[in-house]
Scaffold this active site. Structure first.
Site, mmCIF file in Angstrom:
data_model
loop_
_atom_site.group_PDB
_atom_site.id
_atom_site.type_symbol
_atom_site.label_atom_id
_atom_site.label_comp_id
_atom_site.label_asym_id
_atom_site.label_seq_id
_atom_site.Cartn_x
_atom_site.Cartn_y
_atom_site.Cartn_z
ATOM 1 N N ASP A 69 -37.111 106.306 -100.920
ATOM 2 C CA ASP A 69 -37.659 105.979 -102.238
ATOM 3 C C ASP A 69 -36.869 106.666 -103.344
ATOM 4 O OD1 ASP A 69 -40.733 104.741 -101.680
ATOM 5 O OD2 ASP A 69 -39.815 105.885 -100.060
ATOM 6 N N ASP A 74 -36.521 101.404 -100.290
ATOM 7 C CA ASP A 74 -36.715 101.596 -101.720
ATOM 8 C C ASP A 74 -35.519 102.324 -102.323
ATOM 9 O OD1 ASP A 74 -39.057 100.228 -101.590
ATOM 10 O OD2 ASP A 74 -40.374 101.936 -101.961
ATOM 11 N N TYR A 111 -35.170 100.513 -107.057
ATOM 12 C CA TYR A 111 -36.364 100.190 -107.841
ATOM 13 C C TYR A 111 -36.030 99.238 -108.989
ATOM 14 C CZ TYR A 111 -39.390 103.532 -105.461
ATOM 15 O OH TYR A 111 -40.151 104.177 -104.527
ATOM 16 N N ASN A 157 -40.384 97.846 -99.919
ATOM 17 C CA ASN A 157 -41.096 96.807 -100.674
ATOM 18 C C ASN A 157 -40.454 96.528 -102.023
ATOM 19 O OD1 ASN A 157 -42.293 99.554 -101.024
ATOM 20 N ND2 ASN A 157 -43.399 98.538 -102.689
ATOM 21 N N HIS A 176 -23.975 112.070 -47.415
ATOM 22 C CA HIS A 176 -24.171 112.545 -48.792
ATOM 23 C C HIS A 176 -25.631 112.789 -49.136
ATOM 24 C CE1 HIS A 176 -19.951 111.873 -49.537
ATOM 25 N NE2 HIS A 176 -20.052 110.590 -49.208
ATOM 26 N N VAL A 231 -22.168 106.520 -51.175
ATOM 27 C CA VAL A 231 -22.490 106.288 -49.768
ATOM 28 C C VAL A 231 -21.900 104.938 -49.369
ATOM 29 C CG1 VAL A 231 -24.325 105.948 -48.081
ATOM 30 C CG2 VAL A 231 -24.585 107.666 -49.876
ATOM 31 N N HIS A 232 -21.073 104.930 -48.330
ATOM 32 C CA HIS A 232 -20.318 103.727 -47.976
ATOM 33 C C HIS A 232 -21.167 102.790 -47.120
ATOM 34 C CE1 HIS A 232 -16.585 106.495 -48.517
ATOM 35 N NE2 HIS A 232 -17.172 106.166 -49.670
#
Length: 444
Positions: free
Chosen positions: A155, A182, A185, A215, A299, A327-328
């Site tokens: 504002d 705002d 103005y 507004n 793992h 992880v394979h």
């Protein structure tokens, strides 16, 4: 929270808030009460430059490593170009942009220029000139990482108090200014938009100003002037397109490690609105390397410390799927949170089976976990097809010599559509009320 709102704590808080003799700052005495200052008069800032010189210069962030430079000229033939460089008076780069203008009853704006420049280096000062003439301006890019400091003011207007506020803002360095609506103005008086632009130019030309509408920016009259935000949208172009928004009235941006969302209070925001759909990202996926959930013997536990640190964050964000490698082998879990089946948790998928030189991880733990829906030690790949905002299809293809064979597939439903999940405030509550079978039914 229980300790914070204990009766004793509440009494202390009540004393601080409601007894004027007790001040929050120890250097303020009981006699030094603050007296609300009255409003001050509106000030109008005239244009002291030529018609061709840039005025009302301001900058904004416009995507990663980019800045948008905006300004106005009275000269309709002025070029939309910005020259810039790292040294004063030495411009080794030039960018060309776009321009616009608008008419508001009998008022016609000047030529409004918007030029996007970059890529730029973080925490670096750049010097620039608009339209090939006029004064030199400079700005400093925000840092790439923390710390970062925002100046925030709403504002603002253009009164003597505004001048005071801007002087205070400018008295201490900051990286980005945020203004939640705002601005000028002007309220239909379009010359006040020009005056405001000139007033804030010394500040808005040297640091990015990121604004959203209030507004006082609406400026519409039913039937006579039905299109709102005409001046605001023309003058203060924000990075809405860069953030996937369809409107300059709401957008988001990233700076350093912060993600900032600027919402529009005066445009549609119900569940059917474009703003609502834009804000509520329908699908969220996370990729990491060491899996948080893993029943393969390889793992084991290597993602546990990361899970302990970040799982709640992902859960509260309603992440749909977490993909991992390391992880394979291939493994797909049900939706999980905190080692329990949870319809509001992510699906966890390990897909570290691309064909690495170390070979496959062949052994899974026994007995099989009820959280693990599918597991196989084979090389392969997967496809994720997002059908729309709510539905997706996942399929894992096993390598079978020269062929790829679908070995696992599942239909996914985005958590963004789950009213149950978005209504939950405590992540621990949902897991006890949902069985793994119901989760599997929702997935399959």
């Amino acid at each position: 929270m229980a300790k914070l709102w204990s009766p004793a704590a509440f009494r202390v808080l009540l004393t601080i808030c409601c007894v004027p003799q007790i001040m929050l700052h120890s250097h303020v005495s009981a006699e030094e009460y603050y007296i609300r200052q009255p409003p001050r008069s509106v000030i109008q800032t005239p244009n002291k430059r030529s018609e061709s010189d840039p005025q009302q210069v301001h900058i904004s962030l416009a995507g990663k490593d980019y800045i948008r430079v905006s300004w106005i000229t009275d000269d309709k033939e002025a070029e939309s170009v910005v020259e810039y460089g790292k040294l004063p008076g030495r411009y080794n780069t030039m960018a060309t942009g776009e321009h616009t203008s608008y008419q508001f009853f009998f008022y016609k704006s000047g030529k409004i220029h918007h030029v996007k420049i970059g890529p730029l280096e973080p925490a670096t000062t750049y010097y620039y000139r608009c339209g090939g003439r006029g004064p030199e301006f400079s700005f400093k890019m925000p840092p790439a990482s923390f710390p970062i400091e925002f100046a925030i003011v709403g504002d603002l207007g253009q009164t003597e108090w505004t001048n005071s506020t801007l002087e205070h803002v400018g008295s201490k360095d900051y990286d980005v200014l945020l203004l939640p609506g705002d601005l000028s103005y002007a309220d239909f008086q379009q010359p006040l938009w020009d005056s405001f632009g000139r007033l804030v130019e010394p500040y808005a030309s040297s640091r990015p100003w990121m604004v959203t509408e209030g507004n006082h920016e609406i400026e519409s009259i039913p039937i006579i002037l039905p299109h709102a935000f005409k001046a605001y949208n023309a003058r203060w172009l924000m990075p809405y397109e860069e953030s996937g928004s369809s409107s300059n009235l709401y957008y988001s941006f990233d700076v350093a490690g912060a993600h900032i969302i600027m919402l529009g209070s005066y445009t549609d925001f119900d569940e059917d609105s474009a703003q609502y759909k834009w804000l509520k990202t329908p699908w969220i996926f996370v990729l990491l390397h060491a899996p948080w959930y893993n029943t393969n013997t390889a793992h084991q536990g290597e993602g546990e410390s990361m899970r302990n640190s970040m799982e709640e964050l992902l859960y509260n964000a309603r992440v749909d799927v977490v993909f991992a490698g390391h992880v394979h082998a291939y493994e797909r879990f049900t939706r999980i949170y905190d080692n329990k089946a949870d319809p509001c948790g992510p699906i966890y998928i390990t897909i570290g089976d691309g064909g690495n030189r170390e070979g496959l991880a062949l052994e899974f733990k026994e007995p099989k976990s009820p959280l693990s829906m599918f597991q196989e030690s084979s090389f392969g790949h997967a496809r994720l097809k997002i059908l729309d905002e709510t539905r997706a299809h996942w399929s894992w293809y096993r390598n079978n010599d020269s062929d790829a064979v679908i070995a696992d597939e599942v239909r996914l439903e985005s958590l963004s559509t789950s009213k149950q999940c978005w209504g939950i405030t405590d992540g621990q509550e949902s897991s006890s009320s949902s069985s793994s079978s119901s989760v599997t039914k929702d997935e399959l």
